[in-house]
Design a protein around this motif. Structure first.
Motif, PDB file in Angstrom:
ATOM      1  N   PRO A  40       0.834  -1.238  -0.069  1.00 27.97           N
ATOM      2  CA  PRO A  40      -0.039  -0.029  -0.018  1.00 27.97           C
ATOM      3  C   PRO A  40       0.771   1.139  -0.263  1.00 27.97           C
ATOM      4  CG  PRO A  40      -0.968  -1.602   1.700  1.00 27.97           C
ATOM      5  CD  PRO A  40       0.391  -2.129   1.075  1.00 27.97           C
ATOM      6  N   TYR A  41       1.913   1.325   0.512  1.00 30.21           N
ATOM      7  CA  TYR A  41       3.058   2.286   0.709  1.00 30.21           C
ATOM      8  C   TYR A  41       3.885   2.332  -0.739  1.00 30.21           C
ATOM      9  CZ  TYR A  41       1.703   2.516   5.526  1.00 30.21           C
ATOM     10  OH  TYR A  41       0.764   2.656   6.683  1.00 30.21           O
ATOM     11  N   PHE A  42       4.187   1.243  -1.031  1.00 31.20           N
ATOM     12  CA  PHE A  42       5.200   1.158  -2.238  1.00 31.20           C
ATOM     13  C   PHE A  42       4.574   0.312  -3.282  1.00 31.20           C
ATOM     14  CE2 PHE A  42       7.554   1.428   2.037  1.00 31.20           C
ATOM     15  CZ  PHE A  42       8.150   2.493   1.633  1.00 31.20           C
ATOM     16  N   PRO A  43       4.140   1.124  -4.075  1.00 32.71           N
ATOM     17  CA  PRO A  43       3.295   0.263  -5.390  1.00 32.71           C
ATOM     18  C   PRO A  43       4.346  -0.647  -6.234  1.00 32.71           C
ATOM     19  CG  PRO A  43       2.267   2.532  -4.876  1.00 32.71           C
ATOM     20  CD  PRO A  43       3.423   2.508  -4.411  1.00 32.71           C
ATOM     21  N   ALA A  44       5.402  -0.042  -6.398  1.00 30.81           N
ATOM     22  CA  ALA A  44       6.550  -0.704  -7.295  1.00 30.81           C
ATOM     23  C   ALA A  44       6.544  -2.114  -6.656  1.00 30.81           C
ATOM     24  CB  ALA A  44       7.824  -0.179  -7.056  1.00 30.81           C
ATOM     25  N   LEU A  45       6.349  -2.645  -5.304  1.00 35.44           N
ATOM     26  CA  LEU A  45       6.455  -3.943  -4.943  1.00 35.44           C
ATOM     27  C   LEU A  45       5.246  -4.938  -5.353  1.00 35.44           C
ATOM     28  CD1 LEU A  45       7.552  -3.131  -1.390  1.00 35.44           C
ATOM     29  CD2 LEU A  45       9.031  -4.026  -3.155  1.00 35.44           C
ATOM     30  N   ALA A  46       4.238  -4.263  -5.839  1.00 34.52           N
ATOM     31  CA  ALA A  46       3.194  -5.205  -6.145  1.00 34.52           C
ATOM     32  C   ALA A  46       3.436  -6.395  -7.466  1.00 34.52           C
ATOM     33  CB  ALA A  46       2.130  -4.515  -6.820  1.00 34.52           C
ATOM     34  N   GLY A  47       4.648  -6.038  -8.238  1.00 30.84           N
ATOM     35  CA  GLY A  47       5.161  -6.839  -9.241  1.00 30.84           C
ATOM     36  C   GLY A  47       6.044  -7.769  -8.696  1.00 30.84           C
ATOM     37  N   LEU A  48       6.464  -7.709  -7.830  1.00 26.17           N
ATOM     38  CA  LEU A  48       7.834  -8.531  -7.218  1.00 26.17           C
ATOM     39  C   LEU A  48       7.234  -9.858  -6.787  1.00 26.17           C
ATOM     40  CD1 LEU A  48      10.784  -8.464  -6.665  1.00 26.17           C
ATOM     41  CD2 LEU A  48      10.132  -7.734  -4.060  1.00 26.17           C
ATOM     42  N   GLU A  49       7.597 -10.942  -7.578  1.00 23.68           N
ATOM     43  CA  GLU A  49       7.294 -12.078  -7.372  1.00 23.68           C
ATOM     44  C   GLU A  49       8.462 -13.221  -7.091  1.00 23.68           C
ATOM     45  OE1 GLU A  49       5.073 -15.997  -9.996  1.00 23.68           O
ATOM     46  OE2 GLU A  49       5.814 -14.112 -10.925  1.00 23.68           O
ATOM     47  N   LEU A  50       8.385 -13.967  -5.947  1.00 17.41           N
ATOM     48  CA  LEU A  50       9.171 -14.998  -5.579  1.00 17.41           C
ATOM     49  C   LEU A  50       9.148 -16.234  -6.379  1.00 17.41           C
ATOM     50  CD1 LEU A  50      10.480 -15.707  -1.929  1.00 17.41           C
ATOM     51  CD2 LEU A  50      10.240 -17.396  -3.580  1.00 17.41           C
ATOM     52  N   VAL A  51      10.089 -16.663  -7.217  1.00 19.43           N
ATOM     53  CA  VAL A  51       9.964 -17.537  -8.168  1.00 19.43           C
ATOM     54  C   VAL A  51      10.876 -18.994  -7.575  1.00 19.43           C
ATOM     55  CG1 VAL A  51       9.287 -16.236 -10.039  1.00 19.43           C
ATOM     56  CG2 VAL A  51      11.629 -16.711  -9.762  1.00 19.43           C
ATOM     57  N   ASP A  52      11.839 -18.699  -6.836  1.00 26.46           N
ATOM     58  CA  ASP A  52      12.748 -19.967  -6.566  1.00 26.46           C
ATOM     59  C   ASP A  52      13.379 -19.628  -5.249  1.00 26.46           C
ATOM     60  OD1 ASP A  52      13.891 -22.392  -7.259  1.00 26.46           O
ATOM     61  OD2 ASP A  52      15.756 -21.419  -7.943  1.00 26.46           O
ATOM     62  N   TYR A  53      13.480 -20.990  -4.443  1.00 27.36           N
ATOM     63  CA  TYR A  53      14.133 -20.724  -3.269  1.00 27.36           C
ATOM     64  C   TYR A  53      15.311 -21.754  -3.006  1.00 27.36           C
ATOM     65  CZ  TYR A  53      14.289 -20.856   1.952  1.00 27.36           C
ATOM     66  OH  TYR A  53      14.606 -20.951   3.195  1.00 27.36           O
ATOM     67  N   ARG A  54      16.559 -21.573  -2.684  1.00 25.79           N
ATOM     68  CA  ARG A  54      17.525 -22.645  -2.582  1.00 25.79           C
ATOM     69  C   ARG A  54      18.285 -22.548  -1.240  1.00 25.79           C
ATOM     70  NH1 ARG A  54      20.688 -21.906  -7.733  1.00 25.79           N
ATOM     71  NH2 ARG A  54      19.898 -19.788  -7.601  1.00 25.79           N
ATOM     72  N   VAL A  55      18.353 -23.534  -0.551  1.00 22.68           N
ATOM     73  CA  VAL A  55      19.009 -23.548   0.884  1.00 22.68           C
ATOM     74  C   VAL A  55      20.173 -24.530   0.878  1.00 22.68           C
ATOM     75  CG1 VAL A  55      18.904 -23.980   3.321  1.00 22.68           C
ATOM     76  CG2 VAL A  55      16.815 -22.932   2.070  1.00 22.68           C
ATOM     77  N   ARG A  56      21.275 -24.158   1.392  1.00 22.71           N
ATOM     78  CA  ARG A  56      22.271 -24.780   1.523  1.00 22.71           C
ATOM     79  C   ARG A  56      23.179 -24.888   2.737  1.00 22.71           C
ATOM     80  NH1 ARG A  56      27.626 -25.086  -2.596  1.00 22.71           N
ATOM     81  NH2 ARG A  56      28.878 -26.764  -1.893  1.00 22.71           N
ATOM     82  N   VAL A  57      23.391 -25.849   3.271  1.00 18.92           N
ATOM     83  CA  VAL A  57      24.115 -25.999   4.458  1.00 18.92           C
ATOM     84  C   VAL A  57      25.583 -25.931   4.081  1.00 18.92           C
ATOM     85  CG1 VAL A  57      24.884 -27.489   6.345  1.00 18.92           C
ATOM     86  CG2 VAL A  57      22.387 -27.674   5.556  1.00 18.92           C
ATOM     87  N   LEU A  58      26.247 -24.749   4.830  1.00 16.43           N
ATOM     88  CA  LEU A  58      27.617 -24.579   4.249  1.00 16.43           C
ATOM     89  C   LEU A  58      28.581 -25.634   4.351  1.00 16.43           C
ATOM     90  CD1 LEU A  58      27.631 -20.662   5.424  1.00 16.43           C
ATOM     91  CD2 LEU A  58      27.203 -21.712   3.056  1.00 16.43           C
ATOM     92  N   SER A  59      29.553 -25.850   3.446  1.00 15.31           N
ATOM     93  CA  SER A  59      30.349 -26.833   3.732  1.00 15.31           C
ATOM     94  C   SER A  59      31.391 -26.697   4.886  1.00 15.31           C
ATOM     95  CB  SER A  59      31.066 -26.830   2.513  1.00 15.31           C
ATOM     96  OG  SER A  59      31.923 -25.662   2.142  1.00 15.31           O
ATOM     97  N   GLY A  60      31.889 -27.801   5.500  1.00 18.25           N
ATOM     98  CA  GLY A  60      32.586 -27.611   6.729  1.00 18.25           C
ATOM     99  C   GLY A  60      31.819 -27.659   7.830  1.00 18.25           C
ATOM    100  N   GLN A  61      30.527 -27.421   7.823  1.00 18.95           N
ATOM    101  CA  GLN A  61      29.888 -27.542   9.028  1.00 18.95           C
ATOM    102  C   GLN A  61      28.677 -28.500   8.981  1.00 18.95           C
ATOM    103  OE1 GLN A  61      28.632 -23.354  10.036  1.00 18.95           O
ATOM    104  NE2 GLN A  61      29.726 -22.756   8.345  1.00 18.95           N
ATOM    105  N   THR A  62      28.699 -29.121  10.128  1.00 22.05           N
ATOM    106  CA  THR A  62      27.557 -30.403  10.419  1.00 22.05           C
ATOM    107  C   THR A  62      26.547 -30.041  11.417  1.00 22.05           C
ATOM    108  OG1 THR A  62      29.003 -31.462  11.740  1.00 22.05           O
ATOM    109  CG2 THR A  62      29.134 -31.894   9.393  1.00 22.05           C
ATOM    110  N   GLY A  63      25.632 -30.880  11.406  1.00 21.25           N
ATOM    111  CA  GLY A  63      24.538 -30.750  12.440  1.00 21.25           C
ATOM    112  C   GLY A  63      23.270 -29.772  11.997  1.00 21.25           C
ATOM    113  N   SER A  64      22.433 -29.654  13.053  1.00 24.40           N
ATOM    114  CA  SER A  64      21.406 -28.673  12.755  1.00 24.40           C
ATOM    115  C   SER A  64      21.565 -27.448  13.238  1.00 24.40           C
ATOM    116  CB  SER A  64      20.055 -29.135  13.724  1.00 24.40           C
ATOM    117  OG  SER A  64      20.442 -28.958  15.267  1.00 24.40           O
TER     118      SER A  64
END
Length: 540
Positions: free
Chosen positions: A455-479
């Motif tokens: 409502p404050y920033f109409p330029a954001l209305a066309g912003l669409e999330l299309v891909d999401y990737r997560v990677r556990v950084l190498s050399g680190q283990t566990g939750s």
């Protein structure tokens, strides 16, 4: 003008659809055909009428729904069956019923296949070829004959393979296509067999190669060098097993490396765009490293390359990417150094001096952040924010303040899981609170941000999330290991990405989401984020 004596034949809609995971509706097939026709392909193989109901429907609808300007439509099918009159063979009748100007027949040229697959004699196989070709030619069709397993058959029984070619040509076939059906041949072998076949038969021959040795395009080029006047392939090399010859690569090679004007020169810049459009239709991602049209085909990362490219792009590129509608891109990473940062800044529309303090500071920050787990190769927006800070000398004032955010996850008696996000912001000094629901924390946070800020920033209305990737950084283990989150967005036709790193995956995601919002809002006077436009990635 294109050299119409050379034939470009696309079989994406038939052979390409044999790729694992590639399924096209009739609507999809019509859309792909339109794209190939616009590119200037000479022949488009639509499928196998009579054998596949969807293909029969495609040809029926194509009569009224396809207005082809460059291409002719081809129906694919087999010769008549052994011992059956060609006039009553249902497969042959289905080919005629498709009402295409071109019919492509597949026929056995390997003696083993004649005996074991067709269960007939060598003489009857030749009779089947001859009678079917004559019948179709008499009915007014242009006929191509695909000589299946030709190279393996030639090695086993050269005389019989040549007899297949002789028979087809004498019956009226316009071109005999020599097929490396198993994809096991190498370029020197293909060239020698094609040259001998032409010398012994005088036939106009084509080439159809599979990529099981990684040589489909090289084999196609070898066949053309040996005299083939017809090349078959598929968009992006789609096909079963290892795929077919990538027709986009073949086209670019013929135009740019051999000087054969197989397409009008003004169509060549449409090559990459055509590939992108077809991947959108098929839903099957193209190889980003594909020659000419791949997203990475003209992408540079190493500092040595970047330093040379700054002087002259031709030093590390075999051709101008603009000729095929692609773009040169520079990846910012700890491998690239100052030259990569400078080139990337110019690519994004920022004029920075070589060796400037701004470039040095930005390069140092990139190295430090990548050492901590960040990656800017697929996060142009996050890099541009970093660059803007260095150009300004300090972070710009934020368009809004974040007071807090939270995520709640609960299960329902029916087993469904509900994720709810709440964001508390301050916009122009006023408190703003919004909730969002989604199928996960990131979706819920994204929804909440849109509800709070759109409502404050109409330029954001066309912003669409299309891909999401997560990677556990190498050399680190566990939750408790740190994670890197890369998020891709679409804003109109542009795609760009942001990055976040944190030991908490949701916090890393939040950082990447905020980068995206800041990227759009820090310069609302631009019609789209990153203007001058970010380079659009090619097929894949």
């Amino acid at each position: 003008m294109a050299e119409r004596s050379f034939q470009l034949y696309d079989t994406t809609l038939r052979d390409g659809t044999q790729q694992e995971g590639l399924v096209l509706t009739v609507e999809d097939k019509l859309a792909v055909a339109r794209r190939l026709d616009a590119l200037g392909i000479h022949f488009i193989e639509g499928g196998w009428p009579g054998a596949i109901p969807k293909d029969t429907e495609f040809f029926h609808r194509a009569r009224t729904e396809l207005q082809l300007r460059s291409a002719q439509l081809a129906a694919f099918g087999a010769t008549r069956r052994p011992g059956v009159s060609v006039a009553v063979d249902p497969q042959v009748r289905a080919l005629l019923a498709a009402e295409t100007p071109v019919v492509t027949l597949v026929a056995k040229s390997h003696t083993g296949h004649v005996g074991h697959a067709l269960r007939t004699t060598l003489a009857e196989n030749l009779a089947m070829i001859g009678s079917t070709v004559r019948h179709l030619v008499h009915a007014g069709r242009r006929v191509f004959l695909d000589a299946e397993h030709y190279f393996d058959g030639y090695r086993l029984n050269r005389e019989y393979a040549l007899a297949v070619v002789h028979t087809a040509v004498e019956a009226g076939a316009e071109t005999v296509v020599l097929c490396d059906t198993n994809g096991g041949s190498l370029p020197n072998e293909v060239g020698a067999v094609v040259a001998d076949t032409i010398a012994m038969t005088g036939a106009p021959v084509g080439i159809h190669c599979h990529d099981d040795t990684g040589c489909a395009v090289a084999n196609t080029m070898a066949a053309i060098d040996a005299g083939a006047v017809h090349a078959q392939g598929t968009a992006h090399g789609y096909g079963e097993r290892c795929g077919n010859a990538n027709l986009f690569t073949v086209i670019a090679n013929l135009l740019l490396k051999r000087g054969k004007k197989v397409l009008p020169l003004d169509r060549l810049p449409e090559l990459t765009r055509t590939g992108l459009a077809i991947t959108e239709i098929t839903g099957v991602r193209a190889d980003p490293s594909a020659p000419y049209t791949g997203a990475s085909a003209f992408t540079h990362k190493a500092g040595l390359h970047a330093s040379a490219l700054r002087v002259d792009p031709d030093l590390y590129q075999h051709t101008d990417p603009a000729l095929v509608g692609n773009v040169m891109r520079t990846l910012v990473s700890d491998m690239g150094g100052r030259s990569s940062v400078e080139l990337k800044a110019r690519e994004l529309g920022y004029q920075v001096a070589a060796g400037s303090d701004v470039v040095a500071r930005a390069a140092a920050r990139v190295k430090d952040l990548e050492n901590r787990g960040y990656s800017f190769e697929s996060a142009d927006a996050s890099f541009e924010l970093l660059l803007r800070e260095e150009l300004a000398g300090s972070p710009p004032p934020p368009p809004f303040e974040v007071e807090s955010w939270s995520i709640g996850v609960s299960s329902r008696p029916d087993g469904q899981v509900r994720t709810e996000a709440c964001v508390r912001l301050r916009v122009e000094g006023e408190p703003v609170t919004a909730d969002g629901h989604g199928n996960g924390p990131v979706n819920a946070l994204d929804t909440a941000l849109h509800r709070a800020l759109d409502p404050y920033f109409p330029a954001l209305a066309g912003l669409e999330l299309v891909d999401y990737r997560v990677r556990v950084l190498s050399g680190q283990t566990g939750s408790g290991a740190a994670t890197r989150v890369l998020i891709s967005y679409r804003d109109g036709e542009r795609r760009w990405g942001t990055v976040g790193v944190d030991q908490n995956t949701v916090a890393a995601s939040w950082a990447a989401l905020l980068d995206a919002v800041h990227y759009v809002l820090l310069d609302r006077s631009r019609s789209a984020p990153g203007s001058p436009p970010l380079a659009v990635a090619a097929s894949g």
